[in-house]
Write a protein that holds these residues in place. Structure first.
Motif, PDB file in Angstrom:
ATOM      1  N   ASN A  40       4.521   1.868 -14.739  1.00 22.92           N
ATOM      2  CA  ASN A  40       5.293   3.192 -15.020  1.00 22.92           C
ATOM      3  C   ASN A  40       6.757   2.975 -14.877  1.00 22.92           C
ATOM      4  O   ASN A  40       7.151   2.818 -13.609  1.00 22.92           O
ATOM      5  N   PRO A  41       7.631   3.079 -15.784  1.00 25.43           N
ATOM      6  CA  PRO A  41       9.000   2.664 -15.661  1.00 25.43           C
ATOM      7  C   PRO A  41       9.648   3.990 -14.969  1.00 25.43           C
ATOM      8  O   PRO A  41      10.970   3.581 -14.349  1.00 25.43           O
ATOM      9  N   GLU A  42       9.072   5.204 -14.887  1.00 30.58           N
ATOM     10  CA  GLU A  42       9.736   6.217 -14.151  1.00 30.58           C
ATOM     11  C   GLU A  42       9.250   6.634 -12.688  1.00 30.58           C
ATOM     12  O   GLU A  42       9.676   7.630 -12.391  1.00 30.58           O
ATOM     13  N   GLY A  43       8.478   6.016 -12.350  1.00 34.86           N
ATOM     14  CA  GLY A  43       8.070   6.272 -10.941  1.00 34.86           C
ATOM     15  C   GLY A  43       6.921   4.983 -10.528  1.00 34.86           C
ATOM     16  O   GLY A  43       7.362   3.920 -10.790  1.00 34.86           O
ATOM     17  N   LEU A  44       6.121   5.456  -9.698  1.00 33.33           N
ATOM     18  CA  LEU A  44       5.034   4.276  -9.030  1.00 33.33           C
ATOM     19  C   LEU A  44       4.059   3.760 -10.318  1.00 33.33           C
ATOM     20  O   LEU A  44       3.769   4.763 -11.030  1.00 33.33           O
ATOM     21  N   SER A  45       3.690   2.618 -10.212  1.00 37.70           N
ATOM     22  CA  SER A  45       2.811   1.972 -11.238  1.00 37.70           C
ATOM     23  C   SER A  45       1.316   1.991 -10.158  1.00 37.70           C
ATOM     24  O   SER A  45       1.344   1.569  -9.166  1.00 37.70           O
ATOM     25  N   GLY A  46       0.313   2.230 -11.245  1.00 40.14           N
ATOM     26  CA  GLY A  46      -0.854   2.327 -10.264  1.00 40.14           C
ATOM     27  C   GLY A  46      -1.558   0.889 -10.627  1.00 40.14           C
ATOM     28  O   GLY A  46      -1.328   0.158 -11.542  1.00 40.14           O
ATOM     29  N   PHE A  47      -2.466   0.432  -9.788  1.00 39.15           N
ATOM     30  CA  PHE A  47      -3.104  -0.716  -9.822  1.00 39.15           C
ATOM     31  C   PHE A  47      -4.559  -0.729  -9.389  1.00 39.15           C
ATOM     32  O   PHE A  47      -4.840   0.253  -8.462  1.00 39.15           O
ATOM     33  N   ILE A  48      -5.341  -1.505  -9.867  1.00 38.35           N
ATOM     34  CA  ILE A  48      -6.857  -1.478  -9.514  1.00 38.35           C
ATOM     35  C   ILE A  48      -6.976  -2.719  -8.417  1.00 38.35           C
ATOM     36  O   ILE A  48      -6.703  -3.731  -8.855  1.00 38.35           O
ATOM     37  N   GLU A  49      -7.735  -2.483  -7.394  1.00 46.47           N
ATOM     38  CA  GLU A  49      -8.126  -3.558  -6.400  1.00 46.47           C
ATOM     39  C   GLU A  49      -9.420  -2.931  -5.476  1.00 46.47           C
ATOM     40  O   GLU A  49      -9.628  -2.049  -5.289  1.00 46.47           O
ATOM     41  N   LYS A  50     -10.491  -3.909  -5.969  1.00 50.56           N
ATOM     42  CA  LYS A  50     -11.809  -3.794  -5.482  1.00 50.56           C
ATOM     43  C   LYS A  50     -12.391  -2.182  -6.110  1.00 50.56           C
ATOM     44  O   LYS A  50     -12.970  -1.413  -5.068  1.00 50.56           O
ATOM     45  N   ASP A  51     -12.242  -2.041  -7.473  1.00 54.42           N
ATOM     46  CA  ASP A  51     -12.342  -0.795  -7.744  1.00 54.42           C
ATOM     47  C   ASP A  51     -11.901   0.557  -7.185  1.00 54.42           C
ATOM     48  O   ASP A  51     -12.448   1.511  -7.296  1.00 54.42           O
ATOM     49  N   GLN A  52     -10.708   0.332  -6.824  1.00 50.11           N
ATOM     50  CA  GLN A  52      -9.862   1.560  -5.989  1.00 50.11           C
ATOM     51  C   GLN A  52      -8.827   1.354  -6.619  1.00 50.11           C
ATOM     52  O   GLN A  52      -8.188   0.281  -6.847  1.00 50.11           O
ATOM     53  N   PHE A  53      -8.042   2.518  -6.621  1.00 50.24           N
ATOM     54  CA  PHE A  53      -6.662   2.688  -7.205  1.00 50.24           C
ATOM     55  C   PHE A  53      -5.582   2.751  -6.211  1.00 50.24           C
ATOM     56  O   PHE A  53      -5.854   3.640  -5.140  1.00 50.24           O
ATOM     57  N   GLY A  54      -4.474   1.883  -6.246  1.00 51.98           N
ATOM     58  CA  GLY A  54      -3.354   2.160  -5.511  1.00 51.98           C
ATOM     59  C   GLY A  54      -2.114   2.284  -6.347  1.00 51.98           C
ATOM     60  O   GLY A  54      -2.008   2.201  -7.458  1.00 51.98           O
ATOM     61  N   TYR A  55      -0.768   2.108  -5.489  1.00 48.22           N
ATOM     62  CA  TYR A  55       0.213   2.263  -6.338  1.00 48.22           C
ATOM     63  C   TYR A  55       1.410   1.329  -5.786  1.00 48.22           C
ATOM     64  O   TYR A  55       1.442   1.299  -4.402  1.00 48.22           O
ATOM     65  N   LEU A  56       2.246   0.672  -6.636  1.00 46.14           N
ATOM     66  CA  LEU A  56       3.401   0.085  -6.143  1.00 46.14           C
ATOM     67  C   LEU A  56       4.433   0.669  -6.431  1.00 46.14           C
ATOM     68  O   LEU A  56       4.673   1.432  -7.629  1.00 46.14           O
ATOM     69  N   ASP A  57       5.635   0.253  -6.115  1.00 51.59           N
ATOM     70  CA  ASP A  57       6.950   0.730  -6.302  1.00 51.59           C
ATOM     71  C   ASP A  57       7.633  -0.222  -7.439  1.00 51.59           C
ATOM     72  O   ASP A  57       7.078  -1.137  -7.703  1.00 51.59           O
ATOM     73  N   GLU A  58       8.765   0.265  -7.482  1.00 50.48           N
ATOM     74  CA  GLU A  58       9.524  -0.781  -8.504  1.00 50.48           C
ATOM     75  C   GLU A  58       9.873  -2.319  -8.082  1.00 50.48           C
ATOM     76  O   GLU A  58       9.676  -3.052  -9.026  1.00 50.48           O
ATOM     77  N   SER A  59       9.740  -2.539  -6.927  1.00 55.14           N
ATOM     78  CA  SER A  59      10.126  -3.867  -6.329  1.00 55.14           C
ATOM     79  C   SER A  59       8.470  -4.673  -6.159  1.00 55.14           C
ATOM     80  O   SER A  59       8.762  -5.965  -5.715  1.00 55.14           O
ATOM     81  N   GLY A  60       7.491  -3.917  -6.402  1.00 58.73           N
ATOM     82  CA  GLY A  60       6.156  -4.432  -6.345  1.00 58.73           C
ATOM     83  C   GLY A  60       5.573  -4.256  -4.858  1.00 58.73           C
ATOM     84  O   GLY A  60       4.466  -4.750  -4.685  1.00 58.73           O
ATOM     85  N   LYS A  61       6.343  -3.664  -4.055  1.00 59.51           N
ATOM     86  CA  LYS A  61       5.602  -3.270  -2.777  1.00 59.51           C
ATOM     87  C   LYS A  61       4.250  -2.219  -2.937  1.00 59.51           C
ATOM     88  O   LYS A  61       4.802  -1.219  -3.529  1.00 59.51           O
ATOM     89  N   VAL A  62       3.337  -2.374  -2.038  1.00 61.20           N
ATOM     90  CA  VAL A  62       2.365  -1.495  -2.296  1.00 61.20           C
ATOM     91  C   VAL A  62       2.856  -0.357  -1.247  1.00 61.20           C
ATOM     92  O   VAL A  62       3.262  -0.438  -0.135  1.00 61.20           O
ATOM     93  N   VAL A  63       3.063   0.903  -1.882  1.00 62.35           N
ATOM     94  CA  VAL A  63       3.290   2.003  -1.148  1.00 62.35           C
ATOM     95  C   VAL A  63       2.059   3.156  -0.928  1.00 62.35           C
ATOM     96  O   VAL A  63       2.259   3.963  -0.042  1.00 62.35           O
ATOM     97  N   ILE A  64       0.959   2.995  -1.712  1.00 67.31           N
ATOM     98  CA  ILE A  64      -0.124   3.717  -1.442  1.00 67.31           C
ATOM     99  C   ILE A  64      -1.248   2.577  -1.401  1.00 67.31           C
ATOM    100  O   ILE A  64      -1.750   2.172  -2.497  1.00 67.31           O
ATOM    101  N   ARG A  65      -1.891   2.639  -0.236  1.00 67.85           N
ATOM    102  CA  ARG A  65      -2.959   1.460  -0.406  1.00 67.85           C
ATOM    103  C   ARG A  65      -4.018   2.103  -1.275  1.00 67.85           C
ATOM    104  O   ARG A  65      -4.197   3.179  -1.498  1.00 67.85           O
ATOM    105  N   PRO A  66      -4.921   0.938  -2.007  1.00 70.50           N
ATOM    106  CA  PRO A  66      -5.990   1.372  -2.842  1.00 70.50           C
ATOM    107  C   PRO A  66      -7.040   2.412  -2.064  1.00 70.50           C
ATOM    108  O   PRO A  66      -7.515   1.918  -0.901  1.00 70.50           O
ATOM    109  N   GLN A  67      -7.283   3.613  -2.678  1.00 74.85           N
ATOM    110  CA  GLN A  67      -7.985   4.569  -1.978  1.00 74.85           C
ATOM    111  C   GLN A  67      -8.305   5.738  -2.842  1.00 74.85           C
ATOM    112  O   GLN A  67      -9.399   6.314  -2.798  1.00 74.85           O
TER     113      GLN A  67
END
Length: 76
Positions: A40-67
């Protein structure tokens, strides 16, 4: 995290069933490690890890752990 260009727009790159973020110059922002990334170029990007969703910032840092049970779009 590897090299990140401030002027390059990231894109999702997958290999061996793992996805990461790469900038337009070919440098990894996030090494392939996730089942899926929704960039998502306008905010946080979502990702899937172990069938749960989390969010990365534009630098790739996890800002919301998969939950989460789904990816929602965040924008500024």
């Amino acid at each position: 995290l590897l090299s990140v260009s401030l002027y390059a727009k990231p894109f999702v790159q997958c290999a061996n069933n793992q996805c990461g973020l790469m900038d337009s110059e070919g440098f990894w922002i996030v090494e392939p490690q996730y089942k899926h990334i929704r960039y998502n170029p306008e905010g946080l990007s979502g990702f899937i890890e172990k069938d749960q969703f989390g969010y990365l910032d534009e630098s790739g840092k996890v800002v919301i752990r998969p939950q989460e049970s789904d990816i929602y779009r965040f924008a500024q």
